[in-house]
Write a protein that holds these residues in place. Structure first.
Motif, mmCIF file in Angstrom:
data_model
loop_
_atom_site.group_PDB
_atom_site.id
_atom_site.type_symbol
_atom_site.label_atom_id
_atom_site.label_comp_id
_atom_site.label_asym_id
_atom_site.label_seq_id
_atom_site.Cartn_x
_atom_site.Cartn_y
_atom_site.Cartn_z
ATOM 1 N N ARG A 115 30.184 54.386 86.473
ATOM 2 C CA ARG A 115 30.832 53.913 87.689
ATOM 3 C C ARG A 115 29.753 53.424 88.650
ATOM 4 O O ARG A 115 28.780 54.125 88.909
ATOM 5 N N ARG A 116 29.933 52.216 89.171
ATOM 6 C CA ARG A 116 29.010 51.667 90.162
ATOM 7 C C ARG A 116 29.225 52.375 91.500
ATOM 8 O O ARG A 116 30.285 52.954 91.732
ATOM 9 N N PRO A 117 28.235 52.286 92.397
ATOM 10 C CA PRO A 117 28.387 52.917 93.715
ATOM 11 C C PRO A 117 29.621 52.432 94.488
ATOM 12 O O PRO A 117 30.184 53.177 95.275
ATOM 13 N N ASP A 118 30.058 51.196 94.221
ATOM 14 C CA ASP A 118 31.251 50.669 94.912
ATOM 15 C C ASP A 118 32.554 51.155 94.282
ATOM 16 O O ASP A 118 33.638 50.778 94.711
ATOM 17 N N GLY A 119 32.464 51.980 93.229
ATOM 18 C CA GLY A 119 33.650 52.532 92.590
ATOM 19 C C GLY A 119 34.107 51.775 91.351
ATOM 20 O O GLY A 119 34.964 52.252 90.611
ATOM 21 N N ALA A 120 33.553 50.583 91.108
ATOM 22 C CA ALA A 120 33.938 49.796 89.931
ATOM 23 C C ALA A 120 33.511 50.532 88.656
ATOM 24 O O ALA A 120 32.438 51.133 88.601
ATOM 25 N N LYS A 121 34.362 50.467 87.623
ATOM 26 C CA LYS A 121 34.056 51.080 86.330
ATOM 27 C C LYS A 121 33.482 50.015 85.399
ATOM 28 O O LYS A 121 34.062 48.938 85.260
ATOM 29 N N VAL A 122 32.367 50.337 84.759
ATOM 30 C CA VAL A 122 31.725 49.425 83.816
ATOM 31 C C VAL A 122 31.856 50.010 82.416
ATOM 32 O O VAL A 122 31.624 51.201 82.207
ATOM 33 N N HIS A 123 32.245 49.148 81.481
ATOM 34 C CA HIS A 123 32.453 49.547 80.087
ATOM 35 C C HIS A 123 31.700 48.543 79.214
ATOM 36 O O HIS A 123 32.011 47.355 79.227
ATOM 37 N N ILE A 124 30.695 49.026 78.481
ATOM 38 C CA ILE A 124 29.898 48.150 77.617
ATOM 39 C C ILE A 124 29.981 48.663 76.187
ATOM 40 O O ILE A 124 29.845 49.860 75.936
ATOM 41 N N VAL A 125 30.197 47.748 75.258
ATOM 42 C CA VAL A 125 30.211 48.077 73.832
ATOM 43 C C VAL A 125 28.949 47.496 73.208
ATOM 44 O O VAL A 125 28.625 46.316 73.419
ATOM 45 N N TRP A 126 28.247 48.341 72.461
ATOM 46 C CA TRP A 126 26.996 47.971 71.801
ATOM 47 C C TRP A 126 27.146 48.088 70.294
ATOM 48 O O TRP A 126 27.905 48.915 69.808
ATOM 49 N N GLU A 127 26.353 47.310 69.571
ATOM 50 C CA GLU A 127 26.290 47.395 68.120
ATOM 51 C C GLU A 127 24.830 47.583 67.727
ATOM 52 O O GLU A 127 23.961 46.855 68.213
ATOM 53 N N ARG A 128 24.580 48.561 66.863
ATOM 54 C CA ARG A 128 23.200 48.831 66.431
ATOM 55 C C ARG A 128 22.711 47.671 65.587
ATOM 56 O O ARG A 128 23.398 47.174 64.702
ATOM 57 N N VAL A 129 21.472 47.247 65.846
ATOM 58 C CA VAL A 129 20.808 46.185 65.081
ATOM 59 C C VAL A 129 19.753 46.852 64.234
ATOM 60 O O VAL A 129 18.958 47.635 64.715
ATOM 61 N N ARG A 130 19.716 46.571 62.956
ATOM 62 C CA ARG A 130 18.734 47.225 62.076
ATOM 63 C C ARG A 130 17.566 46.331 61.798
ATOM 64 O O ARG A 130 17.565 45.218 61.869
ATOM 65 N N SER A 132 20.205 60.375 67.987
ATOM 66 C CA SER A 132 21.205 59.363 67.619
ATOM 67 C C SER A 132 21.054 58.052 68.373
ATOM 68 O O SER A 132 21.622 57.045 67.966
ATOM 69 N N LEU A 133 20.270 58.034 69.446
ATOM 70 C CA LEU A 133 20.118 56.825 70.245
ATOM 71 C C LEU A 133 19.061 55.872 69.719
ATOM 72 O O LEU A 133 19.143 54.662 69.955
ATOM 73 N N VAL A 134 18.052 56.403 69.024
ATOM 74 C CA VAL A 134 16.897 55.597 68.638
ATOM 75 C C VAL A 134 17.327 54.346 67.883
ATOM 76 O O VAL A 134 18.120 54.401 66.948
ATOM 77 N N GLY A 135 16.785 53.226 68.346
ATOM 78 C CA GLY A 135 17.057 51.952 67.704
ATOM 79 C C GLY A 135 17.263 50.851 68.718
ATOM 80 O O GLY A 135 17.090 51.029 69.920
ATOM 81 N N THR A 136 17.632 49.697 68.186
ATOM 82 C CA THR A 136 17.903 48.520 69.005
ATOM 83 C C THR A 136 19.393 48.249 68.956
ATOM 84 O O THR A 136 19.999 48.236 67.880
ATOM 85 N N TRP A 137 19.972 48.039 70.126
ATOM 86 C CA TRP A 137 21.407 47.822 70.266
ATOM 87 C C TRP A 137 21.665 46.462 70.908
ATOM 88 O O TRP A 137 20.981 46.079 71.844
ATOM 89 N N ARG A 138 22.664 45.739 70.403
ATOM 90 C CA ARG A 138 23.056 44.430 70.936
ATOM 91 C C ARG A 138 24.386 44.575 71.655
ATOM 92 O O ARG A 138 25.318 45.181 71.132
ATOM 93 N N MET A 139 24.459 44.003 72.853
ATOM 94 C CA MET A 139 25.695 44.080 73.628
ATOM 95 C C MET A 139 26.765 43.180 73.000
ATOM 96 O O MET A 139 26.530 42.007 72.741
#
Length: 166
Positions: A151-166, A29-36
């Protein structure tokens, strides 16, 4: 044939069999190109844009189980010099704060879902050799949308949303 070469041959056949049957009828399900689309960091209850309000980033997963990810903040100003490596301390700090690039290998389970990755190269050298599992990094796909949480080593939470590019 020596014992060592027999063991290697048998191991290769088993590995190939496991790999090929693990994906029989299952799509990675991961294969492909994703745009942030967006990237936020949450620290002590406060949320901010990780790469500015309009981040630029690409994440590519290949069928051969390799990946490359490059994230940038387009607000980082160009260096005065056109020669890479001749930036001022201020320019270099801004570039490091506003970007990351890394690549490596990833694994999926028999259902084609992300299991983990190993970083083989990165613009932040401390990440080279890092191994992340689903306990450290979650990738959830819903159609052409993918959400990445870690989660970064300093405890910060990172949340990224990606969209598949065809």
């Amino acid at each position: 044939m020596t014992l060592k070469s027999r063991v290697l041959a048998v191991s290769a056949v088993i590995a190939f069999s496991v790999f090929s049957t693990a994906f029989a009828g299952k799509e990675n399900s991961l294969v492909g190109t994703w745009r942030m689309i967006s990237a936020t960091v949450e620290r002590q209850g406060s949320s901010s844009d990780a790469y500015g309000p309009n981040p630029h980033g690409w994440l590519v997963f290949t069928p051969e189980l390799t990946f490359i990810e490059v994230l940038t903040d387009p607000r980082v100003p160009p260096f005065r010099s056109n020669v890479r490596g001749e930036g001022t301390d201020e320019e270099n700090r801004a570039a490091m704060r506003g970007s990351i690039g890394f690549f490596g290998r990833y694994t999926v389970n028999p259902n084609g879902e992300f299991m983990g990755n190993t970083v083989e190269g990165a613009t932040f050298p401390n990440w080279v050799g890092a191994v992340r599992t689903r306990d450290d990094l979650q990738l959830k796909i819903d159609g052409d949308r993918m959400v990445e949480d870690f989660r970064r080593p300093d405890g910060a939470k990172v949340h990224i949303v990606w969209e598949r590019v065809r």
